[in-house]
Design an enzyme around this catalytic site. Structure first.
Site, PDB file in Angstrom:
ATOM      1  N   ASP A   1     -31.977   3.524 103.229  1.00 47.92           N
ATOM      2  CA  ASP A   1     -32.682   3.241 101.979  1.00 47.92           C
ATOM      3  C   ASP A   1     -33.740   2.173 102.254  1.00 47.92           C
ATOM      4  OD1 ASP A   1     -31.152   5.026 100.403  1.00 47.92           O
ATOM      5  OD2 ASP A   1     -29.537   3.571 100.351  1.00 47.92           O
TER       6      ASP A   1
ATOM      7  N   SER B   1     -24.830  10.105 104.510  1.00 50.68           N
ATOM      8  CA  SER B   1     -25.080   9.837 103.097  1.00 50.68           C
ATOM      9  C   SER B   1     -23.918  10.346 102.268  1.00 50.68           C
ATOM     10  CB  SER B   1     -26.370  10.522 102.637  1.00 50.68           C
ATOM     11  OG  SER B   1     -26.517  10.463 101.231  1.00 50.68           O
TER      12      SER B   1
ATOM     13  N   HIS C   1     -21.659   2.938 105.968  1.00 49.77           N
ATOM     14  CA  HIS C   1     -21.135   1.725 105.337  1.00 49.77           C
ATOM     15  C   HIS C   1     -20.249   0.947 106.306  1.00 49.77           C
ATOM     16  CE1 HIS C   1     -21.698   4.455 101.724  1.00 49.77           C
ATOM     17  NE2 HIS C   1     -22.443   3.415 101.410  1.00 49.77           N
TER      18      HIS C   1
ATOM     19  N   TYR D   1     -17.783   5.692  97.792  1.00 52.54           N
ATOM     20  CA  TYR D   1     -17.692   6.922  98.580  1.00 52.54           C
ATOM     21  C   TYR D   1     -18.154   6.626  99.998  1.00 52.54           C
ATOM     22  CZ  TYR D   1     -16.601  11.841  98.805  1.00 52.54           C
ATOM     23  OH  TYR D   1     -15.992  13.039  99.081  1.00 52.54           O
TER      24      TYR D   1
ATOM     25  N   MET E   1     -30.909   0.753 106.762  1.00 54.95           N
ATOM     26  CA  MET E   1     -32.300   1.180 106.737  1.00 54.95           C
ATOM     27  C   MET E   1     -32.490   2.602 106.231  1.00 54.95           C
ATOM     28  SD  MET E   1     -34.477  -1.141 107.344  1.00 54.95           S
ATOM     29  CE  MET E   1     -35.904  -0.085 107.594  1.00 54.95           C
TER      30      MET E   1
END
Length: 281
Positions: A150, A185, A37, A32, A148
């Site tokens: 996560d 996110s 990303h 997703y 960063m």
């Protein structure tokens, strides 16, 4: 872009690439895909000859009451983003391909887990470390790219690379944000309209904390109180945690000094959002 579902087939191609002295950059995702990303992929594209992207919703890192079944998935959409961002090889394995019927080995993380998201998710980072170890061994990248957002996961992988002697450079990439500051996110799609408006206040609370530290505040509890006050006054979300640690060691500090992380997690009706900021003193 070539898509692989078999680890053995991907390894054959990568073995040939390494024989030809090509460097390999690796980006691990659960799919997703969004601009965060894409930023990881673009960094890998600039610094390597070959870019490998994995998409795998890892069951080992989800607890019994978490959102494994409902985690958003859209392979066609992901493939389009991957192609446009410059991925060479997309690895999209099944659970059976990754774990088989009865795996006999898993990775257990000893440190950096008893805080932040790890405190309420026992076994979560064991699942992360296990799957990342498998991907590292399958792909054997020169560099691995992690975002960063996560930050605890990055700290865990930093320890994994050091402790298991992986000859891999960990490359961290800054959080990609919406125009109003909300961290990108995959779970943002679950926010209701009013929640989406409020969600930007997580980042604003962190900026308020950063300003206080830069202005001389060194008491971590006072900084935490500032963040909590801001979030409670401006959102209906339920605070899961607001915590401050030395980073990446994730050790408590009596007095703020060195490289520190201020991290928050807030639960809305259908989404739990995390965010953080790093301050170096």
């Amino acid at each position: 872009m070539k898509t692989f579902t078999s680890a053995i087939e991907l390894q054959k191609v990568l073995r040939h690439d390494r024989t030809n002295k090509k460097s390999v950059g690796y980006v691990a995702t659960m799919g997703y895909l969004h601009e965060g990303h894409a930023s990881l992929i673009e960094n890998a594209r600039r610094e390597n000859d070959i870019v490998v992207l994995s998409i795998f919703v890892n069951p080992l890192q989800f607890g019994p009451n978490e959102d494994f079944a409902s985690y958003p998935r859209d392979l066609d959409r992901d493939e389009n983003l991957a192609v446009n961002a410059g991925v060479d090889y997309l690895f999209y394995p099944t659970v059976d391909e990754m774990y088989g019927e009865n795996p006999s080995v898993k990775v257990v993380v000893q440190n950096r887990t008893d805080c932040l998201c790890g405190r309420k998710r026992p076994g979560h980072f064991d699942g992360v470390a296990t799957v990342v170890t498998k991907f590292f061994n399958i792909i054997l990248p020169d560099r691995a790219y992690f975002g960063m957002k996560d930050a605890q996961q990055v700290a865990i992988i930093d320890g994994l690379i050091q402790d298991l002697n992986f000859p891999i450079e960990l490359v961290t990439v800054d959080i990609v944000r919406e125009e109003d500051g909300l961290a990108r996110s995959s779970r943002n799609v679950f926010l209701l309209e009013d929640e989406r408006h409020e969600a930007k206040e997580l980042y604003q609370s962190l900026l308020r904390a950063k300003d206080a530290i830069i202005s001389g505040e060194r008491n971590p509890q006072k900084v935490i109180a500032l963040v909590e006050e801001h979030i409670k006054a401006r959102t209906k979300g339920k605070i899961d945690y607001v915590e401050i640690y030395q980073y990446p060691e994730l050790k408590l500090l009596d007095v703020l000094n060195g490289n520190i992380i201020i991290a928050v997690a807030v639960k809305f009706r259908h989404a739990r959002l995390i965010d953080n900021i790093i301050v170096t003193l």
